[in-house]
Enzyme design. Structure first.
Site, PDB file in Angstrom:
ATOM      1  N   ASN A 219       0.846  -1.201   0.000  1.00 20.05           N
ATOM      2  CA  ASN A 219       0.000   0.000   0.000  1.00 20.05           C
ATOM      3  C   ASN A 219       0.874   1.240   0.000  1.00 20.05           C
ATOM      4  O   ASN A 219       2.096   1.151  -0.001  1.00 20.05           O
ATOM      5  CB  ASN A 219      -0.967  -0.029   1.191  1.00 20.05           C
ATOM      6  CG  ASN A 219      -0.216  -0.048   2.505  1.00 20.05           C
ATOM      7  OD1 ASN A 219       0.489   0.891   2.850  1.00 20.05           O
ATOM      8  ND2 ASN A 219      -0.332  -1.156   3.240  1.00 20.05           N
ATOM      9  N   ASP A 287      -4.355  -6.119   5.230  1.00 19.65           N
ATOM     10  CA  ASP A 287      -5.376  -6.949   5.874  1.00 19.65           C
ATOM     11  C   ASP A 287      -5.239  -8.413   5.481  1.00 19.65           C
ATOM     12  O   ASP A 287      -5.570  -9.298   6.254  1.00 19.65           O
ATOM     13  CB  ASP A 287      -6.767  -6.442   5.487  1.00 19.65           C
ATOM     14  CG  ASP A 287      -7.065  -5.102   6.138  1.00 19.65           C
ATOM     15  OD1 ASP A 287      -6.695  -4.941   7.319  1.00 19.65           O
ATOM     16  OD2 ASP A 287      -7.630  -4.213   5.473  1.00 19.65           O
ATOM     17  N   LYS A 297       8.702 -17.647  -9.962  1.00 21.23           N
ATOM     18  CA  LYS A 297       7.917 -16.579 -10.592  1.00 21.23           C
ATOM     19  C   LYS A 297       6.740 -17.169 -11.370  1.00 21.23           C
ATOM     20  O   LYS A 297       6.936 -18.099 -12.151  1.00 21.23           O
ATOM     21  CB  LYS A 297       8.826 -15.780 -11.527  1.00 21.23           C
ATOM     22  CG  LYS A 297       8.120 -14.592 -12.135  1.00 21.23           C
ATOM     23  CD  LYS A 297       9.016 -13.816 -13.083  1.00 21.23           C
ATOM     24  CE  LYS A 297       8.185 -12.789 -13.828  1.00 21.23           C
ATOM     25  NZ  LYS A 297       8.885 -12.209 -14.951  1.00 21.23           N
ATOM     26  N   PRO A 314      -2.641 -11.615  10.762  1.00 24.13           N
ATOM     27  CA  PRO A 314      -2.880 -11.426  12.197  1.00 24.13           C
ATOM     28  C   PRO A 314      -3.024  -9.944  12.497  1.00 24.13           C
ATOM     29  O   PRO A 314      -2.405  -9.113  11.823  1.00 24.13           O
ATOM     30  CB  PRO A 314      -1.605 -11.987  12.844  1.00 24.13           C
ATOM     31  CG  PRO A 314      -0.554 -11.912  11.782  1.00 24.13           C
ATOM     32  CD  PRO A 314      -1.284 -12.104  10.476  1.00 24.13           C
ATOM     33  N   ASP A 315      -3.857  -9.615  13.462  1.00 25.64           N
ATOM     34  CA  ASP A 315      -3.966  -8.219  13.879  1.00 25.64           C
ATOM     35  C   ASP A 315      -2.899  -7.982  14.952  1.00 25.64           C
ATOM     36  O   ASP A 315      -3.044  -8.420  16.097  1.00 25.64           O
ATOM     37  CB  ASP A 315      -5.380  -7.924  14.407  1.00 25.64           C
ATOM     38  CG  ASP A 315      -5.595  -6.432  14.563  1.00 25.64           C
ATOM     39  OD1 ASP A 315      -4.699  -5.754  15.106  1.00 25.64           O
ATOM     40  OD2 ASP A 315      -6.659  -5.940  14.122  1.00 25.64           O
ATOM     41  N   ILE A 316      -1.842  -7.306  14.562  1.00 26.04           N
ATOM     42  CA  ILE A 316      -0.697  -7.120  15.462  1.00 26.04           C
ATOM     43  C   ILE A 316      -1.106  -6.270  16.663  1.00 26.04           C
ATOM     44  O   ILE A 316      -0.792  -6.580  17.805  1.00 26.04           O
ATOM     45  CB  ILE A 316       0.478  -6.464  14.697  1.00 26.04           C
ATOM     46  CG1 ILE A 316       0.821  -7.318  13.455  1.00 26.04           C
ATOM     47  CG2 ILE A 316       1.691  -6.289  15.602  1.00 26.04           C
ATOM     48  CD1 ILE A 316       1.788  -6.659  12.495  1.00 26.04           C
ATOM     49  N   PHE A 334      -3.600   3.358  15.338  1.00 25.42           N
ATOM     50  CA  PHE A 334      -3.976   4.402  14.385  1.00 25.42           C
ATOM     51  C   PHE A 334      -5.248   3.987  13.655  1.00 25.42           C
ATOM     52  O   PHE A 334      -5.488   2.787  13.468  1.00 25.42           O
ATOM     53  CB  PHE A 334      -2.846   4.636  13.375  1.00 25.42           C
ATOM     54  CG  PHE A 334      -1.832   5.625  13.885  1.00 25.42           C
ATOM     55  CD1 PHE A 334      -1.038   5.325  14.977  1.00 25.42           C
ATOM     56  CD2 PHE A 334      -1.694   6.860  13.277  1.00 25.42           C
ATOM     57  CE1 PHE A 334      -0.123   6.242  15.470  1.00 25.42           C
ATOM     58  CE2 PHE A 334      -0.776   7.790  13.758  1.00 25.42           C
ATOM     59  CZ  PHE A 334       0.006   7.481  14.853  1.00 25.42           C
ATOM     60  N   LYS A 348     -12.894   1.428  17.105  1.00 27.31           N
ATOM     61  CA  LYS A 348     -11.641   0.677  16.930  1.00 27.31           C
ATOM     62  C   LYS A 348     -10.925   0.506  18.271  1.00 27.31           C
ATOM     63  O   LYS A 348     -10.342  -0.544  18.545  1.00 27.31           O
ATOM     64  CB  LYS A 348     -10.747   1.420  15.938  1.00 27.31           C
ATOM     65  CG  LYS A 348      -9.616   0.605  15.406  1.00 27.31           C
ATOM     66  CD  LYS A 348      -9.130   1.097  14.055  1.00 27.31           C
ATOM     67  CE  LYS A 348     -10.139   0.840  12.964  1.00 27.31           C
ATOM     68  NZ  LYS A 348      -9.725   1.315  11.663  1.00 27.31           N
ATOM     69  N   LYS A 352     -10.056  -3.241  19.361  1.00 23.60           N
ATOM     70  CA  LYS A 352      -8.661  -3.693  19.420  1.00 23.60           C
ATOM     71  C   LYS A 352      -8.150  -3.808  20.853  1.00 23.60           C
ATOM     72  O   LYS A 352      -7.094  -4.385  21.089  1.00 23.60           O
ATOM     73  CB  LYS A 352      -7.770  -2.712  18.675  1.00 23.60           C
ATOM     74  CG  LYS A 352      -8.204  -2.438  17.241  1.00 23.60           C
ATOM     75  CD  LYS A 352      -7.316  -3.117  16.252  1.00 23.60           C
ATOM     76  CE  LYS A 352      -7.727  -2.755  14.839  1.00 23.60           C
ATOM     77  NZ  LYS A 352      -6.866  -3.364  13.855  1.00 23.60           N
TER      78      LYS A 352
HETATM   79  O1  C5P Z   1      -8.190  -2.444  11.511  1.00 21.33           O
HETATM   80  P1  C5P Z   1      -7.390  -1.323  10.971  1.00 21.33           P
HETATM   81  O2  C5P Z   1      -6.360  -1.733   9.956  1.00 21.33           O
HETATM   82  O3  C5P Z   1      -8.181  -0.147  10.500  1.00 21.33           O
HETATM   83  O4  C5P Z   1      -6.589  -0.789  12.256  1.00 21.33           O
HETATM   84  C1  C5P Z   1      -5.536   0.119  12.172  1.00 21.33           C
HETATM   85  C2  C5P Z   1      -4.634  -0.033  13.367  1.00 21.33           C
HETATM   86  O5  C5P Z   1      -4.385  -1.398  13.648  1.00 21.33           O
HETATM   87  C3  C5P Z   1      -3.275   0.565  13.118  1.00 21.33           C
HETATM   88  O6  C5P Z   1      -2.754   0.969  14.366  1.00 21.33           O
HETATM   89  C4  C5P Z   1      -2.504  -0.613  12.557  1.00 21.33           C
HETATM   90  O7  C5P Z   1      -1.101  -0.463  12.728  1.00 21.33           O
HETATM   91  C5  C5P Z   1      -3.045  -1.753  13.354  1.00 21.33           C
HETATM   92  N1  C5P Z   1      -3.087  -3.037  12.648  1.00 21.33           N
HETATM   93  C6  C5P Z   1      -2.247  -4.062  13.026  1.00 21.33           C
HETATM   94  N2  C5P Z   1      -2.328  -5.267  12.398  1.00 21.33           N
HETATM   95  C7  C5P Z   1      -3.206  -5.458  11.416  1.00 21.33           C
HETATM   96  C8  C5P Z   1      -4.071  -4.440  11.009  1.00 21.33           C
HETATM   97  C9  C5P Z   1      -3.985  -3.232  11.635  1.00 21.33           C
HETATM   98  O8  C5P Z   1      -1.422  -3.868  13.927  1.00 21.33           O
HETATM   99  N3  C5P Z   1      -3.251  -6.654  10.809  1.00 21.33           N
END
Ligand code: C5P
Length: 407
Positions: A219, A287, A297, A314-316, A334, A348, A352
């Site tokens: 991105n 995502d 390739k 994974p959502d870090i 963020f 959010k 989170k």
């Molecule tokens: O869910 P969204 O992407 O909108 O959330 C944004 C926040 O979550 C940011 O702080 C981003 O760094 C964190 N994030 C993360 N891991 C992900 C998706 C988002 O840490 N897979």
């Protein structure tokens, strides 16, 4: 809900006599945009170049011009004014003002204030090149810089360039944006290094999710905001690990950089950086990643384009914010939104499990730009910060973090 922004600072601006005085009006505007309050003193010579009315209109306060004005002295005496400020800025600082300050002379409001203040003073000199290079001026500046502790003045500029008088060389006043940077730096320094002994992990930039050895999904995050936050936390004394996706930026001084590509690598690097007191996860994590990355390739073929199967990353942030012994005391995420910034940021925050969300209004010009408009959403309230540089936002956030951890 909005509350006052406690990181606002009070600047006392002394405008001396010189053609550069018009740039001080722009400086007042920038200070206001950065959320600071300014009061101005205009010297007699300064009033030959800008009007008290312009300064009053921009600062929103009466402009002080003389030492012996009964109205001024009863509203805020000149000694009180010199103490009201968090920082005193002289822009333009003329040879005359510098000479008076260097020799302890107090024969008007500006020079008296410079002697009476108990705060740091920043000079932005502006004068003809011959005057600036004259040993008397150079000696006065060196003398001022060399005074002990708070009395040692800071100097920004002058810049090289063509001067109003037609000569060329050092003597032009520093640009307002550079003066603002110097001000923010001194304000951060004045607060000391309150994060000394604290550990922080910051994520920044995009992630790069491979499709095959040469292609990937990514991105447009530049990483500028996250890098600025890492730098600002380090400036305040924190030991900072910056886990970064691919960007064009260099790791700030005093920060440990860990370069990663994909989200799963970022997650592992963040885990390795724990325990920490502070986590600021600003990376634009993809995502999804490609399920079954090709080992070679992928070739163009008669069968048409391949179909990419995606799986969720994974959502870090949610992982770091989850309760447990490794959870940092303050976890900040963020949220990039184009509408309903506060409501979305708040949603959010609970989803989170983090403590604060910095809501980013991305309908504005954000990606890759140096400026940003944000809203800080905490469990108790929300504040909108006016559009300002990413560096200014980072310093403000770092100061807020330090204040929070000190409570
Ligand atoms: O869910 P969204 O992407 O909108 O959330 C944004 C926040 O979550 C940011 O702080 C981003 O760094 C964190 N994030 C993360 N891991 C992900 C998706 C988002 O840490 N897979």
């Amino acid at each position: 809900m909005s509350e006052a922004v406690p990181t606002m600072r009070r600047i006392l601006l002394i405008v001396g006599g010189g053609i550069a005085a018009y740039k001080s009006l722009e400086l007042v505007r920038l200070l206001k945009k950065a959320g600071h309050e300014t009061r101005a003193i205009l010297t007699g010579a300064g009033a030959e170049f800008v009007t008290p009315l312009s300064l009053a209109a921009l600062t929103g306060h009466p402009v002080r011009q003389g030492l012996f004005h009964p109205d001024d002295e009863t509203t805020m005496g000149h000694i009180e004014l010199s103490r009201w400020a968090d920082l005193v800025v002289v822009a333009p600082a003329t040879a005359g003002l510098i000479a008076k300050a260097a020799n302890g002379m107090a024969d008007d409001l500006a020079s008296t204030t410079l002697l009476a203040t108990d705060k740091r003073v920043l000079l932005a000199p502006a004068m003809n090149v011959r005057m600036w290079l004259h040993p008397a001026v150079q000696a006065n500046v060196e003398r001022l810089k060399g005074f002990d502790g708070l009395h040692g003045v800071a100097v920004v500029g002058p810049d090289d360039g063509e001067m109003a008088c037609g000569e060329y060389g050092p003597g032009r006043m520093a640009e307002p944006a550079a003066i603002l940077e110097a001000i923010e730096g001194l304000l951060a320094g004045a607060a000391g290094r309150p994060l000394t002994g604290r550990r922080a992990v910051v994520t920044a930039g995009p992630t790069f999710e491979p499709i095959d050895p040469v292609r990937g999904l990514t991105n447009r995050s530049s990483g500028k905001q996250g890098y600025a936050i890492a730098a600002a936390l380090a400036e305040l004394g924190a030991e900072v690990t910056l886990v970064t996706g691919p960007t064009a930026l260099s790791i700030p001084t005093g920060v440990t950089g860990v370069a990663v590509e994909a989200a799963v690598q970022m997650q592992a690097a963040v885990r390795d950086a724990l325990p920490a007191d502070i986590a600021v996860l600003s990376a634009a994590v993809a995502d999804w990643r490609v399920d079954g990355v090709a080992s070679g390739k992928i070739k163009k073929g008669p069968g048409g384009p391949p179909t990419l199967a995606l799986i969720e990353n994974p959502d870090i942030l949610a992982g770091v914010a989850a309760p447990g012994p490794m959870r940092p005391k303050l976890v900040i995420g963020f949220a990039a939104e184009t509408s309903d910034l506060e409501a979305n940021a708040r949603a959010k925050l609970s989803r989170k499990g983090c403590d604060w969300i910095v809501g980013n209004d991305v309908s504005d010009d954000v990606f890759g730009s140096d400026g940003n408009t944000v809203m800080l959403v905490t469990r108790d309230g929300a504040e909108t910060w006016p559009r300002q540089s990413k560096t200014a936002i980072a310093r403000r956030l770092a100061t807020r973090i330090a204040e929070h951890l000190a409570d």
